[in-house]
Design a protein around this motif. Structure first.
Motif, short mmCIF file in Angstrom:
data_model
loop_
_atom_site.label_atom_id
_atom_site.label_comp_id
_atom_site.label_asym_id
_atom_site.label_seq_id
_atom_site.Cartn_x
_atom_site.Cartn_y
_atom_site.Cartn_z
N GLY A 81 0.76 -1.25 0.00
CA GLY A 81 0.00 0.00 0.00
C GLY A 81 0.78 1.29 0.00
N ALA A 82 2.12 1.21 0.00
CA ALA A 82 2.92 2.43 -0.07
C ALA A 82 3.01 2.91 -1.52
N LYS A 83 3.38 4.17 -1.68
CA LYS A 83 3.61 4.72 -3.01
C LYS A 83 5.12 4.76 -3.27
N VAL A 84 5.48 4.61 -4.53
CA VAL A 84 6.90 4.72 -4.92
C VAL A 84 6.94 5.64 -6.13
N PRO A 85 6.91 6.95 -5.91
CA PRO A 85 6.81 7.91 -7.02
C PRO A 85 8.11 8.07 -7.82
N PHE A 86 9.22 7.53 -7.31
CA PHE A 86 10.49 7.61 -8.03
C PHE A 86 11.40 6.49 -7.54
N VAL A 87 12.40 6.18 -8.36
CA VAL A 87 13.42 5.20 -7.98
C VAL A 87 14.65 5.97 -7.50
N ARG A 88 15.14 5.63 -6.34
CA ARG A 88 16.28 6.35 -5.77
C ARG A 88 17.53 6.17 -6.64
N ASP A 89 18.26 7.25 -6.81
CA ASP A 89 19.48 7.22 -7.59
C ASP A 89 20.53 6.36 -6.90
N GLN A 90 21.33 5.66 -7.70
CA GLN A 90 22.36 4.78 -7.15
C GLN A 90 23.39 5.54 -6.32
N SER A 91 23.58 6.80 -6.62
CA SER A 91 24.55 7.60 -5.86
C SER A 91 24.12 7.82 -4.42
N LEU A 92 22.85 7.54 -4.13
CA LEU A 92 22.33 7.68 -2.77
C LEU A 92 21.99 6.33 -2.17
N SER A 93 22.67 5.30 -2.63
CA SER A 93 22.32 3.94 -2.19
C SER A 93 23.51 3.13 -1.68
N ASP A 94 24.61 3.80 -1.32
CA ASP A 94 25.73 3.03 -0.79
C ASP A 94 25.77 3.13 0.74
N ASP A 95 26.77 2.50 1.33
CA ASP A 95 26.87 2.40 2.78
C ASP A 95 27.18 3.73 3.46
N TYR A 96 27.60 4.72 2.71
CA TYR A 96 28.07 5.96 3.32
C TYR A 96 27.06 7.11 3.20
N VAL A 97 25.93 6.87 2.57
CA VAL A 97 24.91 7.90 2.42
C VAL A 97 24.04 7.94 3.67
N SER A 98 23.80 9.12 4.21
CA SER A 98 23.00 9.25 5.42
C SER A 98 21.51 9.30 5.09
N SER A 99 20.71 8.99 6.09
CA SER A 99 19.25 9.10 5.92
C SER A 99 18.84 10.53 5.64
N ASP A 100 19.56 11.49 6.23
CA ASP A 100 19.27 12.91 5.98
C ASP A 100 19.36 13.22 4.50
N ASP A 101 20.41 12.71 3.85
CA ASP A 101 20.58 12.96 2.42
C ASP A 101 19.44 12.36 1.61
N VAL A 102 18.99 11.18 2.02
CA VAL A 102 17.89 10.50 1.31
C VAL A 102 16.60 11.29 1.46
N ILE A 103 16.34 11.81 2.66
CA ILE A 103 15.13 12.57 2.90
C ILE A 103 15.15 13.89 2.12
N LYS A 104 16.28 14.58 2.15
CA LYS A 104 16.40 15.83 1.40
C LYS A 104 16.19 15.59 -0.09
N ASP A 105 16.75 14.52 -0.60
CA ASP A 105 16.60 14.17 -2.01
C ASP A 105 15.13 13.93 -2.36
N ALA A 106 14.43 13.20 -1.50
CA ALA A 106 13.02 12.90 -1.75
C ALA A 106 12.18 14.18 -1.74
N ILE A 107 12.44 15.06 -0.78
CA ILE A 107 11.69 16.31 -0.71
C ILE A 107 11.86 17.12 -1.99
N LYS A 108 13.09 17.18 -2.47
CA LYS A 108 13.38 17.96 -3.68
C LYS A 108 12.75 17.35 -4.92
N ILE A 109 12.82 16.03 -5.04
CA ILE A 109 12.22 15.35 -6.19
C ILE A 109 10.72 15.54 -6.21
N LEU A 110 10.09 15.37 -5.06
CA LEU A 110 8.64 15.52 -4.98
C LEU A 110 8.21 16.97 -5.27
#
Length: 231
Positions: A63-92
């Motif tokens: 039941g969740a929505k997936v309006p975009f696929v996360r970029d690979q540059s934000l999918s490694d072990d060193y990316v913070s959750s903050d960066d992921v959230i900021k990215d999502a806010i900007k994309i949306l």
């Protein structure tokens, strides 16, 4: 006022293969976070940010929505959750979707409930802080902690606190690692959450388990079953 829940869930977990969608007492682990978010009735949208097709399929199935696929540059072990959230806010925002408040809810939080999320959100609105996150009290006074030096010998961080009564020591708390509410403005502008501009929602110890290893996973399952019996 519009509120968004973002559940970060990348693929490629190393210590627990497919951790975010591994079976947890009959359902994929991420399913609990999705269902709790949906049933809390406080979010206008619940989305999953992921780079992984299998995770995306499970997210949509529950039941969740997936309006975009996360970029690979934000999918490694060193990316913070903050960066992921900021990215999502900007994309949306580029899609014409803006929100006043954002909740980052981890996919590995099966011990929560819709009621806890609602209570935490109510506290966040009442406190009017930039952020509110879940926290728990340390079970042992951190002032008496020690480390092992290069020779494997014991060294206290602060020997002066050794004889101080426990009740006279300041209580210490830690991030529970499950959810983080914040205004959209704060997510985009602040670079550190652990400051006086944040408040916390305290959780009981039976609701906190950082799932990083297979042992953690099994312990979390035991806690989940015990909590289910109590409810």
């Amino acid at each position: 006022m519009k509120t968004l829940c973002i559940i970060p869930a990348r693929g490629g977990s190393k210590r627990i293969k497919n951790k975010n969608i591994i079976d947890f007492c009959g359902k994929p682990l991420i399913a609990y976070s999705i269902e709790n978010a949906l049933n809390a009735n406080i979010f206008d949208d619940v989305i999953v940010s992921s780079d992984d097709e299998a995770i995306i399929k499970v997210a949509l199935d529950f039941g969740a929505k997936v309006p975009f696929v996360r970029d690979q540059s934000l999918s490694d072990d060193y990316v913070s959750s903050d960066d992921v959230i900021k990215d999502a806010i900007k994309i949306l925002a580029k899609m014409g979707k803006s929100y006043d408040n954002i909740c980052c809810l981890y996919a590995t939080a099966p011990l929560l409930s819709p009621e806890i999320l609602k209570q935490a959100f109510d506290s966040f609105l009442k406190n009017k802080s930039k952020f509110l996150f879940a926290a728990a009290e340390f079970s042992y006074p951190i002032q008496r902690a020690f480390y092992l030096n290069a020779q494997n010998g014991v060294q206290m961080f602060d020997e002066s606190k050794y004889s101080t009564r426990s009740q006279d020591l300041i209580r210490a708390y830690h991030d529970a690692g499950v959810f983080y509410f914040g205004t959209s403005k704060a997510w985009l502008e602040e670079d550190f959450m652990f400051k006086p501009h944040s408040s916390v929602f305290l959780l009981e110890k039976n609701l906190v388990c950082d799932i990083d290893t297979l042992e953690d996973l099994e312990f979390a399952k035991k806690l989940f079953l015990i909590n289910q019996q109590k409810s």
